[in-house]
Design a protein around this motif. Structure first.
Motif, PDB file in Angstrom:
ATOM      1  N   LEU A   5      23.899  31.903  22.583  1.00  0.00           N
ATOM      2  CA  LEU A   5      24.165  31.913  21.074  1.00  0.00           C
ATOM      3  C   LEU A   5      23.796  30.522  20.481  1.00  0.00           C
ATOM      4  O   LEU A   5      24.636  29.683  20.738  1.00  0.00           O
ATOM      5  N   CYS A   6      22.848  30.542  19.432  1.00  0.00           N
ATOM      6  CA  CYS A   6      22.594  29.164  18.846  1.00  0.00           C
ATOM      7  C   CYS A   6      22.783  29.260  17.265  1.00  0.00           C
ATOM      8  O   CYS A   6      22.292  30.277  16.758  1.00  0.00           O
ATOM      9  N   PHE A   7      23.544  28.214  16.993  1.00  0.00           N
ATOM     10  CA  PHE A   7      23.818  28.140  15.414  1.00  0.00           C
ATOM     11  C   PHE A   7      22.983  26.790  15.054  1.00  0.00           C
ATOM     12  O   PHE A   7      22.718  26.127  15.563  1.00  0.00           O
ATOM     13  N   VAL A   8      22.288  27.138  13.853  1.00  0.00           N
ATOM     14  CA  VAL A   8      21.722  26.065  13.393  1.00  0.00           C
ATOM     15  C   VAL A   8      22.181  25.655  11.873  1.00  0.00           C
ATOM     16  O   VAL A   8      22.488  26.586  11.063  1.00  0.00           O
ATOM     17  N   PHE A   9      22.433  24.548  11.594  1.00  0.00           N
ATOM     18  CA  PHE A   9      23.040  23.917  10.398  1.00  0.00           C
ATOM     19  C   PHE A   9      22.221  23.155   9.520  1.00  0.00           C
ATOM     20  O   PHE A   9      21.531  22.101  10.315  1.00  0.00           O
ATOM     21  N   TYR A  10      22.474  22.697   8.296  1.00  0.00           N
ATOM     22  CA  TYR A  10      21.770  21.932   7.469  1.00  0.00           C
ATOM     23  C   TYR A  10      23.095  21.181   6.537  1.00  0.00           C
ATOM     24  O   TYR A  10      23.186  21.830   5.523  1.00  0.00           O
ATOM     25  N   GLY A  11      23.592  20.109   6.865  1.00  0.00           N
ATOM     26  CA  GLY A  11      24.701  19.438   5.939  1.00  0.00           C
ATOM     27  C   GLY A  11      24.199  18.848   4.827  1.00  0.00           C
ATOM     28  O   GLY A  11      22.817  18.778   4.479  1.00  0.00           O
ATOM     29  N   TRP A  12      24.810  18.866   3.686  1.00  0.00           N
ATOM     30  CA  TRP A  12      24.569  18.485   2.250  1.00  0.00           C
ATOM     31  C   TRP A  12      24.322  16.816   2.461  1.00  0.00           C
ATOM     32  O   TRP A  12      24.834  16.019   3.164  1.00  0.00           O
ATOM     33  N   THR A  13      23.171  16.429   1.489  1.00  0.00           N
ATOM     34  CA  THR A  13      22.955  14.911   1.803  1.00  0.00           C
ATOM     35  C   THR A  13      23.949  14.160   1.225  1.00  0.00           C
ATOM     36  O   THR A  13      24.682  14.613   0.128  1.00  0.00           O
ATOM     37  N   GLY A  14      23.852  12.926   1.700  1.00  0.00           N
ATOM     38  CA  GLY A  14      25.044  11.866   1.433  1.00  0.00           C
ATOM     39  C   GLY A  14      26.085  11.911   1.839  1.00  0.00           C
ATOM     40  O   GLY A  14      27.532  11.510   1.331  1.00  0.00           O
ATOM     41  N   GLY A  15      26.448  12.576   3.100  1.00  0.00           N
ATOM     42  CA  GLY A  15      27.841  12.823   3.895  1.00  0.00           C
ATOM     43  C   GLY A  15      28.601  11.372   4.125  1.00  0.00           C
ATOM     44  O   GLY A  15      29.769  11.477   4.225  1.00  0.00           O
ATOM     45  N   ARG A  16      27.854  10.417   4.179  1.00  0.00           N
ATOM     46  CA  ARG A  16      28.363   9.118   4.630  1.00  0.00           C
ATOM     47  C   ARG A  16      29.129   8.599   3.305  1.00  0.00           C
ATOM     48  O   ARG A  16      29.937   7.391   3.651  1.00  0.00           O
ATOM     49  N   SER A  17      28.539   8.780   1.950  1.00  0.00           N
ATOM     50  CA  SER A  17      29.032   7.992   0.896  1.00  0.00           C
ATOM     51  C   SER A  17      29.656   9.003  -0.223  1.00  0.00           C
ATOM     52  O   SER A  17      30.415   8.476  -0.721  1.00  0.00           O
TER      53      SER A  17
END
Length: 199
Positions: free
Chosen positions: A34-46
């Motif tokens: 079972l494989c999950f694919v994600f795309y986080g929101w830009t700018g998570g460091r700042s």
């Protein structure tokens, strides 16, 4: 690749955003992964709000994975941040026995925590792209490396090689012959029609 239907309400709601999905992968094991694919929101460091939203994706992956105990699970994608920005990732790794495969790439002769992303708006490369798996899958990873490619100017390719023992499958199929009564009736009808044609 086999599309899957989510069990948890949170995961179902997030799928509509286009930032998360899940599939079963047939990679030659006795059961699919079972494989999950994600795309986080830009700018998570700042941007703390972007990191919080991405953290929600990771938490949803953990919750959904727990609802599928019949599968070994992995997850991959772009977090747009570092592990310390995501408490749900820390929980996956520390409490739920998941592994950040890129952080232990030296197991396959490569550099740990290698950078994967070179954005157009910065001169500093970062590690945005991750491959995570439950620890039960770790023995079946035959190789992992980060491979820059000229066709992809920003992101490198994360290459995972699976190494499962050869499976010997056996299958029993019970075959039922056609009905003898139907076969005889059809033969008699055919013979009767042919005889009528001769008369």
């Amino acid at each position: 690749i086999i599309p899957m239907v989510a069990n948890t309400r949170t995961f179902k709601d997030l799928e509509g955003s286009g930032r998360i999905s899940m599939f079963c992968l047939d990679v030659g094991a006795s059961t699919p992964i079972l494989c999950f694919v994600f795309y986080g929101w830009t700018g998570g460091r700042s941007d703390p709000s972007a990191a919080l939203r991405t953290n929600g994706l990771i938490a949803a992956v953990g919750e959904e994975a727990k609802s599928h105990p019949e599968y070994a699970c992995c997850a991959m994608g772009d977090l747009n941040g570092d592990p310390q920005h995501f408490p749900a990732l820390k929980q996956l790794l520390d409490e739920l026995a998941w592994v950040d495969v890129g952080a232990v790439a030296s197991m396959w002769g490569h550099k740990d925590t290698q950078v994967t992303c070179q954005g157009h708006n910065t001169t500093q490369a970062t590690r945005n792209d991750y491959f995570l798996c439950q620890s039960s899958l770790l023995p079946y990873i035959g190789g992992f490396d980060v491979e820059p490619h000229p066709d992809f100017s920003v992101h490198s390719i994360l290459r995972i090689t699976w190494s499962f023992p050869r499976q010997l499958y056996s299958q029993t199929v019970n075959l039922q012959p056609r009905s003898m009564a139907t076969t005889l009736r059809n033969c008699l009808l055919y013979t009767s029609d042919a005889a009528d044609d001769l008369l």
